[in-house]
Design an enzyme around this catalytic site. Sequence first.
Site, PDB file in Angstrom:
ATOM      1  N   ASP A 116     -29.787   6.092 -30.505  1.00 25.58           N
ATOM      2  CA  ASP A 116     -28.522   6.476 -31.125  1.00 25.58           C
ATOM      3  C   ASP A 116     -28.254   5.499 -32.266  1.00 25.58           C
ATOM      4  O   ASP A 116     -29.054   4.587 -32.518  1.00 25.58           O
ATOM      5  CB  ASP A 116     -27.379   6.475 -30.113  1.00 25.58           C
ATOM      6  CG  ASP A 116     -26.341   7.554 -30.404  1.00 25.58           C
ATOM      7  OD1 ASP A 116     -25.856   7.600 -31.564  1.00 25.58           O
ATOM      8  OD2 ASP A 116     -26.016   8.334 -29.500  1.00 25.58           O
ATOM      9  N   LYS A 142     -27.489  25.036 -37.029  1.00 27.24           N
ATOM     10  CA  LYS A 142     -27.997  25.359 -35.697  1.00 27.24           C
ATOM     11  C   LYS A 142     -28.841  26.630 -35.704  1.00 27.24           C
ATOM     12  O   LYS A 142     -29.807  26.748 -34.935  1.00 27.24           O
ATOM     13  CB  LYS A 142     -26.841  25.483 -34.704  1.00 27.24           C
ATOM     14  CG  LYS A 142     -26.133  24.161 -34.416  1.00 27.24           C
ATOM     15  CD  LYS A 142     -27.070  23.133 -33.795  1.00 27.24           C
ATOM     16  CE  LYS A 142     -26.326  21.890 -33.354  1.00 27.24           C
ATOM     17  NZ  LYS A 142     -27.221  20.898 -32.699  1.00 27.24           N
ATOM     18  N   TYR A 167     -22.161  24.018 -39.640  1.00 28.35           N
ATOM     19  CA  TYR A 167     -22.697  23.818 -38.288  1.00 28.35           C
ATOM     20  C   TYR A 167     -23.520  25.030 -37.849  1.00 28.35           C
ATOM     21  O   TYR A 167     -24.645  24.886 -37.348  1.00 28.35           O
ATOM     22  CB  TYR A 167     -21.546  23.569 -37.319  1.00 28.35           C
ATOM     23  CG  TYR A 167     -21.987  23.226 -35.920  1.00 28.35           C
ATOM     24  CD1 TYR A 167     -22.268  21.905 -35.565  1.00 28.35           C
ATOM     25  CD2 TYR A 167     -22.114  24.207 -34.944  1.00 28.35           C
ATOM     26  CE1 TYR A 167     -22.672  21.580 -34.271  1.00 28.35           C
ATOM     27  CE2 TYR A 167     -22.515  23.897 -33.653  1.00 28.35           C
ATOM     28  CZ  TYR A 167     -22.793  22.582 -33.326  1.00 28.35           C
ATOM     29  OH  TYR A 167     -23.196  22.263 -32.044  1.00 28.35           O
ATOM     30  N   VAL A 172     -30.701   9.423 -37.853  1.00 31.48           N
ATOM     31  CA  VAL A 172     -31.655  10.515 -38.067  1.00 31.48           C
ATOM     32  C   VAL A 172     -31.636  11.052 -39.493  1.00 31.48           C
ATOM     33  O   VAL A 172     -32.456  11.913 -39.840  1.00 31.48           O
ATOM     34  CB  VAL A 172     -31.439  11.665 -37.056  1.00 31.48           C
ATOM     35  CG1 VAL A 172     -31.680  11.184 -35.635  1.00 31.48           C
ATOM     36  CG2 VAL A 172     -30.069  12.309 -37.219  1.00 31.48           C
ATOM     37  N   THR A 227     -17.018  17.752 -23.017  1.00 28.70           N
ATOM     38  CA  THR A 227     -17.338  16.387 -23.415  1.00 28.70           C
ATOM     39  C   THR A 227     -16.077  15.703 -23.938  1.00 28.70           C
ATOM     40  O   THR A 227     -15.040  16.355 -24.149  1.00 28.70           O
ATOM     41  CB  THR A 227     -18.411  16.381 -24.524  1.00 28.70           C
ATOM     42  OG1 THR A 227     -17.879  17.056 -25.676  1.00 28.70           O
ATOM     43  CG2 THR A 227     -19.680  17.083 -24.061  1.00 28.70           C
ATOM     44  N   ASN A 251     -31.607  15.634 -29.824  1.00 30.92           N
ATOM     45  CA  ASN A 251     -30.240  16.020 -29.493  1.00 30.92           C
ATOM     46  C   ASN A 251     -29.171  15.501 -30.455  1.00 30.92           C
ATOM     47  O   ASN A 251     -28.026  15.949 -30.398  1.00 30.92           O
ATOM     48  CB  ASN A 251     -29.948  15.523 -28.071  1.00 30.92           C
ATOM     49  CG  ASN A 251     -28.504  15.623 -27.667  1.00 30.92           C
ATOM     50  OD1 ASN A 251     -27.977  16.727 -27.506  1.00 30.92           O
ATOM     51  ND2 ASN A 251     -27.845  14.489 -27.509  1.00 30.92           N
TER      52      ASN A 251
END
Length: 250
Positions: free
Chosen positions: A36, A159, A155, A64, A190, A90
């Site tokens: 992370d 995706k 988004y 990333v 979450t 992820n």
Amino acid sequence: MRLKDKNVLITGGASGIGLATAERCLEEGANVALADLAGSQGAARATELDARYPGRCLFVAVDVTSTKQVDQMIATTVKELGSLDGVFNNAGIGGLSPADTYPDEEFLHIVDINLMGVFRVARASLHQMYSQGSGSLVNCASILGVFGQSMTAAYSAAKGGVVNLTRTLALESASKGVRVNAVAPGYIDTPLLSLLDDATRQALIQMHPIGRLGRSEEVANAALFLLCDESSFVTGSNLLVDGGFTAGKS
């Protein structure tokens, strides 16, 4: 144990689905590199997990959006663990904005992390897995990679790209002993969703015929299945973990 002595890398591992997947992989015997951002809680979470599973969890800092950092993450993981048997790709972020006023820089930032970031990790992972002649890569997509939703232009586009990227990589890697799949979560309970007001939360719940939001460990269980040998004849799939969200849509 389903991942005994396997070496697994998980990006976006500091919280939520990534952290839950790290825990499930450790429970099933894997050694885990939890990756992370350098300033995240990833290092602390990895230390906590390593205390419970001594010598089997380490933290690797990565952004990333940086090819250099992604390549170094893979190199560090292989150096420390010895191989790269599985990757849960992820890392990602959300973002809401009307398409007609979406600023270029915000749109590109979401795509850079959620699509290009997935590609960077996939490219480096496959390079290593090809040299081994084995491996399982699992990308985190979304129900919004299958269906659109208002206010999610960047988004959903990213995706959707992950879903087709997964299929393409599966075709390229099948002859090299490597499998590539995706999981597509619905709305998962979450910490991010804890910021929503009650009306919005209830509206999200009602979108899922099963009558609730998903739990991180439920997505982790799906990722675990795709990472382990139980899914040895599965490649190019996009496994929906969505409480029926997409079942009535076409």
